[in-house]
Design an enzyme around this catalytic site. Structure first.
Site, PDB file in Angstrom:
ATOM      1  N   GLU A 135     -49.613  65.677 -15.397  1.00  0.00           N
ATOM      2  CA  GLU A 135     -50.176  66.116 -14.116  1.00  0.00           C
ATOM      3  C   GLU A 135     -50.925  64.972 -13.458  1.00  0.00           C
ATOM      4  OE1 GLU A 135     -53.532  68.561 -13.611  1.00  0.00           O
ATOM      5  OE2 GLU A 135     -54.537  67.934 -15.446  1.00  0.00           O
TER       6      GLU A 135
ATOM      7  N   GLU B 153     -51.971  61.806 -15.598  1.00  0.00           N
ATOM      8  CA  GLU B 153     -52.118  62.135 -17.011  1.00  0.00           C
ATOM      9  C   GLU B 153     -50.744  62.196 -17.672  1.00  0.00           C
ATOM     10  OE1 GLU B 153     -56.329  64.525 -17.007  1.00  0.00           O
ATOM     11  OE2 GLU B 153     -54.529  65.767 -17.139  1.00  0.00           O
TER      12      GLU B 153
ATOM     13  N   HIS C 138     -53.180  62.074 -25.469  1.00  0.00           N
ATOM     14  CA  HIS C 138     -53.391  62.180 -24.021  1.00  0.00           C
ATOM     15  C   HIS C 138     -53.837  60.805 -23.531  1.00  0.00           C
ATOM     16  CE1 HIS C 138     -55.051  64.171 -20.246  1.00  0.00           C
ATOM     17  NE2 HIS C 138     -55.508  62.923 -20.193  1.00  0.00           N
TER      18      HIS C 138
ATOM     19  N   LYS D 241     -61.641  67.445 -22.547  1.00  0.00           N
ATOM     20  CA  LYS D 241     -61.990  66.162 -23.144  1.00  0.00           C
ATOM     21  C   LYS D 241     -63.434  66.149 -23.621  1.00  0.00           C
ATOM     22  CE  LYS D 241     -58.774  64.548 -19.743  1.00  0.00           C
ATOM     23  NZ  LYS D 241     -58.679  64.220 -18.297  1.00  0.00           N
TER      24      LYS D 241
ATOM     25  N   PHE E  24     -43.793  72.032 -25.931  1.00  0.00           N
ATOM     26  CA  PHE E  24     -45.047  71.663 -26.586  1.00  0.00           C
ATOM     27  C   PHE E  24     -44.805  70.395 -27.390  1.00  0.00           C
ATOM     28  CE2 PHE E  24     -47.853  71.735 -30.319  1.00  0.00           C
ATOM     29  CZ  PHE E  24     -49.078  71.731 -29.676  1.00  0.00           C
TER      30      PHE E  24
ATOM     31  N   ARG F  34     -58.515  63.114  -7.497  1.00  0.00           N
ATOM     32  CA  ARG F  34     -59.976  63.039  -7.304  1.00  0.00           C
ATOM     33  C   ARG F  34     -60.539  62.049  -8.308  1.00  0.00           C
ATOM     34  NH1 ARG F  34     -61.245  65.468 -12.203  1.00  0.00           N
ATOM     35  NH2 ARG F  34     -59.874  67.174 -12.797  1.00  0.00           N
TER      36      ARG F  34
ATOM     37  N   LYS G 225     -48.996  71.894 -10.054  1.00  0.00           N
ATOM     38  CA  LYS G 225     -48.528  71.114 -11.199  1.00  0.00           C
ATOM     39  C   LYS G 225     -47.015  71.163 -11.375  1.00  0.00           C
ATOM     40  CE  LYS G 225     -51.303  71.250 -14.873  1.00  0.00           C
ATOM     41  NZ  LYS G 225     -52.159  71.884 -15.930  1.00  0.00           N
TER      42      LYS G 225
ATOM     43  N   GLY H 122     -58.426  72.705 -18.423  1.00  0.00           N
ATOM     44  CA  GLY H 122     -57.949  73.162 -19.728  1.00  0.00           C
ATOM     45  C   GLY H 122     -57.623  74.645 -19.765  1.00  0.00           C
TER      46      GLY H 122
ATOM     47  N   GLU I 162     -43.194  74.133 -20.298  1.00  0.00           N
ATOM     48  CA  GLU I 162     -43.134  72.751 -20.754  1.00  0.00           C
ATOM     49  C   GLU I 162     -42.976  72.766 -22.263  1.00  0.00           C
ATOM     50  OE1 GLU I 162     -45.884  70.009 -18.094  1.00  0.00           O
ATOM     51  OE2 GLU I 162     -46.590  70.008 -20.158  1.00  0.00           O
TER      52      GLU I 162
HETATM   53  P1  ADP Z   1     -61.601  65.453 -16.096  1.00  0.00           P
HETATM   54  O1  ADP Z   1     -60.311  64.917 -16.554  1.00  0.00           O
HETATM   55  O2  ADP Z   1     -62.196  64.719 -14.956  1.00  0.00           O
HETATM   56  O3  ADP Z   1     -62.539  65.771 -17.208  1.00  0.00           O
HETATM   57  P2  ADP Z   1     -61.268  68.276 -15.835  1.00  0.00           P
HETATM   58  O4  ADP Z   1     -59.894  68.802 -15.597  1.00  0.00           O
HETATM   59  O5  ADP Z   1     -61.899  68.511 -17.168  1.00  0.00           O
HETATM   60  O6  ADP Z   1     -61.204  66.775 -15.442  1.00  0.00           O
HETATM   61  O7  ADP Z   1     -62.187  68.823 -14.693  1.00  0.00           O
HETATM   62  C1  ADP Z   1     -63.438  68.314 -14.354  1.00  0.00           C
HETATM   63  C2  ADP Z   1     -64.305  69.432 -13.915  1.00  0.00           C
HETATM   64  O8  ADP Z   1     -63.650  70.268 -12.994  1.00  0.00           O
HETATM   65  C3  ADP Z   1     -64.718  70.341 -15.038  1.00  0.00           C
HETATM   66  O9  ADP Z   1     -66.012  70.773 -14.758  1.00  0.00           O
HETATM   67  C4  ADP Z   1     -63.728  71.475 -14.970  1.00  0.00           C
HETATM   68  O10 ADP Z   1     -64.269  72.628 -15.539  1.00  0.00           O
HETATM   69  C5  ADP Z   1     -63.522  71.579 -13.484  1.00  0.00           C
HETATM   70  N1  ADP Z   1     -62.173  72.034 -13.089  1.00  0.00           N
HETATM   71  C6  ADP Z   1     -61.077  71.288 -12.969  1.00  0.00           C
HETATM   72  N2  ADP Z   1     -60.036  72.000 -12.521  1.00  0.00           N
HETATM   73  C7  ADP Z   1     -60.481  73.255 -12.356  1.00  0.00           C
HETATM   74  C8  ADP Z   1     -59.891  74.470 -11.901  1.00  0.00           C
HETATM   75  N3  ADP Z   1     -58.625  74.554 -11.504  1.00  0.00           N
HETATM   76  N4  ADP Z   1     -60.658  75.562 -11.871  1.00  0.00           N
HETATM   77  C9  ADP Z   1     -61.939  75.497 -12.245  1.00  0.00           C
HETATM   78  N5  ADP Z   1     -62.558  74.386 -12.659  1.00  0.00           N
HETATM   79  C10 ADP Z   1     -61.855  73.273 -12.721  1.00  0.00           C
HETATM   80  P1  ADP Z   2     -55.365  70.760 -17.059  1.00  0.00           P
HETATM   81  O1  ADP Z   2     -54.805  70.846 -15.669  1.00  0.00           O
HETATM   82  O2  ADP Z   2     -56.088  71.981 -17.467  1.00  0.00           O
HETATM   83  O3  ADP Z   2     -56.106  69.490 -17.291  1.00  0.00           O
HETATM   84  P2  ADP Z   2     -53.111  69.606 -18.503  1.00  0.00           P
HETATM   85  O4  ADP Z   2     -51.743  69.954 -18.103  1.00  0.00           O
HETATM   86  O5  ADP Z   2     -53.645  68.287 -18.097  1.00  0.00           O
HETATM   87  O6  ADP Z   2     -54.089  70.760 -18.000  1.00  0.00           O
HETATM   88  O7  ADP Z   2     -53.250  69.772 -20.077  1.00  0.00           O
HETATM   89  C1  ADP Z   2     -54.501  69.782 -20.718  1.00  0.00           C
HETATM   90  C2  ADP Z   2     -54.325  69.379 -22.164  1.00  0.00           C
HETATM   91  O8  ADP Z   2     -53.447  70.283 -22.839  1.00  0.00           O
HETATM   92  C3  ADP Z   2     -53.680  68.016 -22.376  1.00  0.00           C
HETATM   93  O9  ADP Z   2     -54.616  66.982 -22.309  1.00  0.00           O
HETATM   94  C4  ADP Z   2     -53.082  68.168 -23.760  1.00  0.00           C
HETATM   95  O10 ADP Z   2     -54.050  68.016 -24.765  1.00  0.00           O
HETATM   96  C5  ADP Z   2     -52.616  69.602 -23.756  1.00  0.00           C
HETATM   97  N1  ADP Z   2     -51.210  69.679 -23.292  1.00  0.00           N
HETATM   98  C6  ADP Z   2     -50.793  69.818 -22.028  1.00  0.00           C
HETATM   99  N2  ADP Z   2     -49.446  69.848 -21.952  1.00  0.00           N
HETATM  100  C7  ADP Z   2     -48.993  69.721 -23.198  1.00  0.00           C
HETATM  101  C8  ADP Z   2     -47.690  69.697 -23.799  1.00  0.00           C
HETATM  102  N3  ADP Z   2     -46.580  69.812 -23.066  1.00  0.00           N
HETATM  103  N4  ADP Z   2     -47.602  69.566 -25.144  1.00  0.00           N
HETATM  104  C9  ADP Z   2     -48.720  69.457 -25.898  1.00  0.00           C
HETATM  105  N5  ADP Z   2     -49.961  69.480 -25.409  1.00  0.00           N
HETATM  106  C10 ADP Z   2     -50.121  69.621 -24.071  1.00  0.00           C
HETATM  107 MG    MG Z   3     -55.367  67.584 -17.183  1.00  0.00          MG
END
Ligand code: ADP
Ligand code: ADP
Ligand code: MG
Length: 462
Positions: free
Chosen positions: A291, A277, A211, A239, A205, A295, A119, A168, A203
């Site tokens: 990010e 995203e 989102h 989500k 906040f 996939r 990321k 998350g 980053e």
């Molecule tokens: P989406 O935006 O498609 O909902 P998520 O980031 O929530 O994507 O991931 C989808 C699935 O992949 C979920 O079941 C989540 O728990 C799993 N997942 C995604 N990234 C990781 C990770 N780095 N480690 C473990 N599980 C992950």
């Molecule tokens: P993941 O790889 O686990 O999906 P993300 O970087 O996409 O992580 O962030 C997951 C969620 O966390 C975002 O959808 C948003 O709700 C929150 N988030 C991430 N970055 C920020 C930020 N810089 N400021 C506020 N909220 C954030």
């Molecule tokens: Mg994300």
């Protein structure tokens, strides 16, 4: 055109395995479901032309076991692998291994996965392509000293994020210097334990942001977007309820956002389906890349509903050697789609996972309703994996019709045997700010804390 894919191994489970098998069937591609022992009786195993047990229930011995998956492909003479989401879907090493074994990987190449899966590095790549990113560190930060220095420029509150994080997880907030000093080493240690890499970055906040994410498709030469999804309704940064398109964007903002995404994937020579995203600040109209997911995503069906394009079929067609013949000007937005994730979790008990046996099951039908699920009556939900049971997706000409259809669809859904998030969704659909499209990434947690949603349980559901 005949596909280079002669038989597809589906290296996943649950609803997405079913979704992929159906897409392959519609293209005339035979399928093999790779199943853990716990999933031998799954819907994927029943629907696929063949199934192959890859190991015990534990994910690290089955769905995360690259050698077992490759062996299954070899034994069944599959020549392509679709990884779905989660598990090994963003593993560059697995993508490399699939290709090294002479098979087709349904997704972008390993180099792209590596580049965008990190990321911190993805931020730099986005920036270089002229896509605005959330103010933060340049790449990974190794020492607390560097982090404290960087934080002054970024400003508090800020997030410490794991470069390899996902789902998350691996995100911590720091409101000031003291908190950063305490949290930074913990974040590094936790990231190493959870993701196998201790790399973290900072980053700013962004409070009260939305989102918003852009769906893209590319064939390595040419790329298009399928507009955006609104995914602000989250719990613990995951989500819960998604919508397409985002009610927060003007048409001009939408085009600017989607163009930036296409610019980035063009620069990557991206091949396959992917999602960029962003956080969108509705007040200023600014958006910031956070990010890329290289996939298919859980919430992809809502983009399919509003564009009429089958994303999983396109993933298979592109991987099979077909050029992406869709032109941007052919892709139009039609109506509004909503997705409600039905999880085996009890909203009344802090979303505690509660897998069980599906006692009775009846899905809604009718115009604009789509169900993506792998469960059936009598199905025992295994406790080893994530709790997603189904996605209820509705489409309407506008938001009002989509919400009305969603309410009807949930009212017509019967699922007994375990607590699920159906109750949460029923109450979300009645919430004024949600119906008005007026929410941000903090809204759902606030509603839950105030108990505005999920008031006292209805007697019949206790
Ligand atoms: P989406 O935006 O498609 O909902 P998520 O980031 O929530 O994507 O991931 C989808 C699935 O992949 C979920 O079941 C989540 O728990 C799993 N997942 C995604 N990234 C990781 C990770 N780095 N480690 C473990 N599980 C992950
Ligand atoms: P993941 O790889 O686990 O999906 P993300 O970087 O996409 O992580 O962030 C997951 C969620 O966390 C975002 O959808 C948003 O709700 C929150 N988030 C991430 N970055 C920020 C930020 N810089 N400021 C506020 N909220 C954030
Ligand atoms: Mg994300």
């Amino acid at each position: 055109m005949t596909s280079a894919i002669t038989k597809l191994l589906v290296a996943n489970r649950g609803e997405i395995a079913v979704r992929i098998i159906r897409a392959a069937k519609s293209l005339g591609i035979p399928t093999v479901a790779a199943c853990s022992e716990a999933d031998a009786g799954s819907m994927a195993a029943q629907l696929a032309d063949e199934f192959c047990i890859i190991g015990p229930a534990r994910a690290d011995q089955s769905y995360l076991n690259a050698d077992a998956l490759l062996e299954a492909a070899k034994q069944t003479k599959a020549n392509a692998v679709h990884p779905g989401y989660g598990f090994l879907s963003e593993s560059a090493a697995f993508a490399d291994a699939v290709v090294a074994a002479g098979m087709i990987w349904v997704g972008p190449n390993a180099e792209t996965i590596r580049r965008m899966g990190d990321k911190a590095q993805a931020r730099s790549t986005a920036k270089a392509a002229g896509v605005p990113v959330v103010p933060g560190s340049e790449g990974e930060l190794e020492s607390l000293e560097d982090a404290l220095k960087c934080a002054e420029a970024v400003s508090y509150p800020l997030l410490i994020k794991a470069s390899a994080g996902g789902g998350g997880r691996g995100i911590r907030i720091a409101h000031d210097r003291d908190e950063l000093s305490r949290e930074f080493p913990l974040a590094q240690r936790e990231a190493l334990a959870a993701f196998g890499s201790g790399a973290v970055y900072l980053e700013r906040f962004i409070g009260q942001a939305r989102h918003v994410e852009v769906q893209v498709l590319g064939d390595g030469q040419h790329a298009v977007h399928l507009f955006e999804r609104e995914c602000s309704l989250q719990r613990r940064r995951q989500k819960v309820f998604e919508e397409a398109p985002s009610p927060a964007l003007s048409n001009e903002q939408r085009l600017r956002l989607c163009d930036s995404a296409v610019r980035l994937v063009q620069a990557l020579g991206y091949c396959g389906a992917g999602t960029l995203e962003y956080l969108f600040d509705a007040q200023s109209g600014e958006f910031f890349f956070i990010e890329m997911n290289t996939r298919i995503q859980v919430e992809h069906p809502i983009s399919e509903m509003v564009t009429g394009i089958d994303l999983v079929q396109w993933m298979l067609r592109i991987a099979g050697g077909e050029p992406l013949t869709l032109r941007q000007s052919d892709i139009c937005l039609n109506g509004v789609a909503l997705e409600m994730r039905i999880n085996a979790e009890d909203p009344e008990r802090n979303f505690f996972p509660c897998p069980g046996v599906v006692e009775s099951l009846s899905w809604p039908e009718g115009e604009g309703v789509r169900i993506e699920s792998h469960i059936f009556q009598g199905y025992r939900v295994p406790p080893y994996y994530d709790s997603l049971l189904a996605k209820i997706i509705v489409h309407g000409a506008g938001r009002e019709q989509a919400f009305a259809r969603a309410r009807e669809a949930l009212a017509a859904t019967e699922l007994t045997g375990m607590a699920t998030t159906l109750t949460l969704h029923r109450s979300l659909l009645e919430e004024t700010c949600i119906c008005a499209g007026d929410f941000d990434t903090g809204t759902l947690e606030r509603l839950l804390a105030e108990r505005s949603v999920l008031p006292a349980p209805v007697a019949a559901e206790v």
